[in-house]
Motif scaffolding. Sequence first.
Motif, short mmCIF file in Angstrom:
data_model
loop_
_atom_site.label_atom_id
_atom_site.label_comp_id
_atom_site.label_asym_id
_atom_site.label_seq_id
_atom_site.Cartn_x
_atom_site.Cartn_y
_atom_site.Cartn_z
N LEU B 48 0.48 -0.92 -0.07
CA LEU B 48 -0.18 0.15 -0.06
C LEU B 48 0.96 1.58 0.61
O LEU B 48 1.88 1.36 0.64
CB LEU B 48 -1.42 0.28 1.23
N PRO B 49 0.02 2.41 -1.19
CA PRO B 49 1.01 4.02 -1.25
C PRO B 49 1.31 4.36 0.51
O PRO B 49 -0.33 4.42 1.33
CB PRO B 49 0.46 4.05 -1.77
N VAL B 50 2.29 4.92 0.78
CA VAL B 50 1.53 5.94 2.39
C VAL B 50 2.36 7.52 1.91
O VAL B 50 3.70 7.46 1.32
CB VAL B 50 2.65 5.54 3.92
N MET B 51 1.32 8.75 2.06
CA MET B 51 2.26 9.71 1.57
C MET B 51 3.62 10.42 1.97
O MET B 51 3.23 10.04 3.08
CB MET B 51 0.96 10.20 1.70
N ARG B 78 -5.94 7.90 -9.56
CA ARG B 78 -5.03 6.58 -10.10
C ARG B 78 -4.86 7.35 -11.38
O ARG B 78 -6.49 7.38 -11.98
CB ARG B 78 -5.29 5.37 -9.79
N PHE B 277 -9.45 7.10 -11.09
CA PHE B 277 -10.85 7.16 -9.62
C PHE B 277 -9.91 7.89 -8.86
O PHE B 277 -8.65 7.20 -8.94
CB PHE B 277 -11.38 6.60 -10.12
N PRO B 278 -10.44 7.78 -7.65
CA PRO B 278 -10.24 7.94 -6.74
C PRO B 278 -9.42 6.76 -6.11
O PRO B 278 -9.60 5.87 -6.52
CB PRO B 278 -11.47 8.82 -5.29
N PRO B 280 -8.60 4.16 -3.30
CA PRO B 280 -9.20 4.25 -2.12
C PRO B 280 -7.87 3.55 -1.03
O PRO B 280 -8.67 3.34 -0.01
CB PRO B 280 -9.91 2.51 -2.72
N ASP B 281 -6.76 3.80 -1.77
CA ASP B 281 -5.98 2.75 -0.56
C ASP B 281 -5.27 4.70 -0.06
O ASP B 281 -4.52 4.54 0.81
CB ASP B 281 -4.62 2.89 -1.87
N LEU B 282 -5.36 6.04 -0.32
CA LEU B 282 -5.14 6.53 0.26
C LEU B 282 -6.43 8.07 0.71
O LEU B 282 -7.06 8.52 -0.25
CB LEU B 282 -4.24 7.41 -0.57
N MET B 283 -5.63 8.20 1.25
CA MET B 283 -6.79 9.16 2.42
C MET B 283 -6.76 10.60 1.72
O MET B 283 -5.84 10.97 1.79
CB MET B 283 -7.47 9.28 3.86
#
Lengths: 487, 483
Positions: B48-51, B78, B277-278, B280-283
């Motif tokens: 998962l990505p973390v900013m 994405r 599309f947005p 979903p892994d990142l808030m």
Amino acid sequence: MASALHYQTIAGLSAQLAAGRLSSVELTRAVLARTEAVEGRIRAFNSRDEADALKQAADSDARRAAGRSRGPLEGIPVGLKDVIAVTDQPLTASSKMLANFISPYDATVTAKLKQAGAVLWGRLNLDEFAMGSSTENSAFGPTRNPWDLTRVPGGSSGGSAAALAAGTALATLGSDTGGSIRQPAALCGVVGLKPSYGLVSRYGLIAFASSLDQIGPFTRTVEDAAIMLGAIAGHDPLDSTSYRTDVPDYRTALAGKRGPWRIGIPKEYFGEGLDPEVGAAVEKAIAFYRSQNCEIKEVSLPHTQYCLDTYYIIATAEASSNLARFDGIRYGHRAADVTDVEDLYSRSRAEGFGAEVKRRIILGTYVLSSGYYDAYYLRAQKVRTLIRQDFLNAYQEVDALLTPTSPVPAFKLGEKSDPLAMYLCDIYTIGVNLAGLPAVSVPCGFTTGGLPIGLQLIGQPFRETELLAIARDYEQGHDWHTRVPSL
Amino acid sequence: MNYEAVIGLEVHVQVKTRSKMFTRVAAGYGHEPNTLTDPVVLALPGVLPVMNKAALDAVIKAGLMLGCDIAPVCKWDRKQYFYPDSPKNYQISQYDQPICLGGGVEIELPGPARNVMGEHKRIPLTRIHLEEDVGKLNHFATDSLVDYNRAGTPLMEIVSEPAMHSAEEAYAYLTSLRATMVYGGISDCDMEKGQLRCDANISVRPVGETRLGTKVELKNLNSISFVRDGIAHEIKRQLAVIERGGTIVQETRDYDGQTGVSQSLRSKEMAHDYRYFPDPDLMPVRVDEAWKSRLRSECPELPFDRQRRFMSQYQVPYTITSVLILDRALGDYFEEAARLAGPGRAQAVGNWLVNDLLREIGVAKTDLASAKVRPAQLAELVNLIESGTLLANTARTVFAKMFATGDSPAAIIEREGLTAAPTDAGELEQWCRDAIAGNPKALAEFKAGKESAINAFKGPVMKAAKGRADPKQVDATLRRLLA
């Protein structure tokens, strides 16, 4: 409670281990022996590493001997659905695409289970990439229901449910995107908990639908579920969707929570398609709670009829994107003798993915394509908000909702060849994922044919303790969970 | 019919951060292939990505420097397409809610002469968004290899309005944008390392027409000069097509800066549907006022603002300030030296800095940061000259020694016995008389009205004075004697 080690609870075994009446190696050997005896008929495992399990068990015994026991899971063999990464172990998602993939890293839940002293045991079968409700979509063949080998264990976490029911693991982890923990738990007669979205880290879980996926445990009892949840829950800096909340000791907190409860019965969950025996068992459960002075209230979740459509737009859209990385370039299946990169992509993916996965990728690609996004994906997200609001409205009046987990008990292998018929298996479970709520399935009876029936309790966001307490109260008034299949 | 060109630029700038955009692994250039990777960069199953918040900070800062509106929420989307340099086969980017909207880049066009300031303009920006860079493919005879070291590096995309009308404007835009990014510490913008990359959208239309013509996208412009040349070439190509009675086809063309030739890469029919599309892994991340004001306080003065201030505050001429603003550290050096030298001496400081120090640095192939002459020493040198203690030509000798040793001018003067000229007027007058007597031809020419003939006497005077005479005093003495 059956006396064989492999059918005991974590709570009970943990006490024996702590008292020195049992070693983890003995316990693990018992589970390996049971597996040897019945796995040929069940096919719950994609891979098993006996030597590794015994080594972990010996390490656990050494820790305990040195006074460094890590808690109630110390030395307990726990199986993992084959979508959760474990360093140096296969990670296949039951797909030809990843048939030879070995994970170089641990999922956060894996690291947490290791930290809790559990013995990680086996990679459990599933519908390919967690897409299905019967575990028939596995590239490595279906898993069978321990209660009736001609029937499915449910899915997608069918291997996790069947292994527990067969006594080839003492607890397992599954993942639930639309019911993939609760439905197989119901069909296999065990407890299955889907936590609130964000309570358990998704890091290291092969993504199906990111906004719906959640890892959760299969256990024999509600108390065991609390023990497992306590080990895997909590904020994870590696998962941005992980919720910042204090994680209580669920097992202790559970003991302190008592009813009576206010329980809502959503009328939309008792309509057409509900098997009469399942319906009758659930009615008896309602009557039980009423007898315990609980307030039973009919409630309405008016947008329930849109759940299935909404789910199949959002889940497939996210899946089409999440599965794009399986392209044969860096790892995974690569077609032979490709002519160029387009050919490499299309043939590797055509050969590597099964029919249901392709169906969902195509559907998801379609709903996200230019000109259709607003009509499908964007609208589905708006409906999703309404569905969540339905639940939150109901919680103004009740503590939890009670429904059947699955409309039908375990069905025959090959019985549901129509994808739409299969999708209807999740009709009572997907709303929970769309709303991000916690829900648990507990055994609530058997059909006249001897098939388990599951009761679903749906809780409020991040109020797992209360949800489990309500389930525990039912469990303590019944003995369904002590029954085991004759294998 | 008269035509005008319309140009919009899409500039990608790598943000200078220690780690990558969505994972902790280091970002960098020039490492062994595939060493700056981890499970997230390689898009292994389950990651998962973390900013990286430092990257978002940098882009907000860039936006504040360029006068953009900063979005209240940073949202991630994405962008989906299959290509081997993209490990996930989607790129995390920002689609409908870029972090920065509007703003602009101030540019300066070439003036009528080198020492005259040119026209200034503001090129409006459409947006700036943040995304992740992709890896790099290396093609061989039968196969290709991919290096993911660059993959996941924070990358900002700066999109201008189609508001430029010449290759020179585009050149000035990039020069100014690069200077701003370097000033802000946002990127080093080294084009050779791919830290700044530019695509140009170019169309032509009859003068007076307000609708845009069919655009051609020019890619792979890998130096600022190539951008200018490529755009000039494309404008000419389009005008030639129209003159022949043809029509412009919407396409992407590749410009080769070495050969000066462009060729078509793909036409519009092959355009992608990116299925945004947005993610979903990142808030979404809320950007509040406190966050913005903290970053605003870190924003440096912009290069052109600094130039205007140097010209008004220190009376330094345009040509010198043009050099002083090229590098933020150079301007800082100048201000420090000017402050130490005191009022009225900034111009001399500027001259010494630009004409002497930079030349020595160039010859020695070093840089300002490692130059041994520090602002205090340069200020001291200027003060010794201005007070008459040191003559300009002696000062050059002193300066060369300062540059070589890092010693203070006073120490060098002391050591070498290089004080200012003895002001013995009698001795100087004698040298002047000797020089005039020694060159009757020049004397005759001067008397006949040839003003410059006086210079012929100065060499012998300086020689006699061993270089330590004040040229002004020499000139005055000679004129008095010749009058």
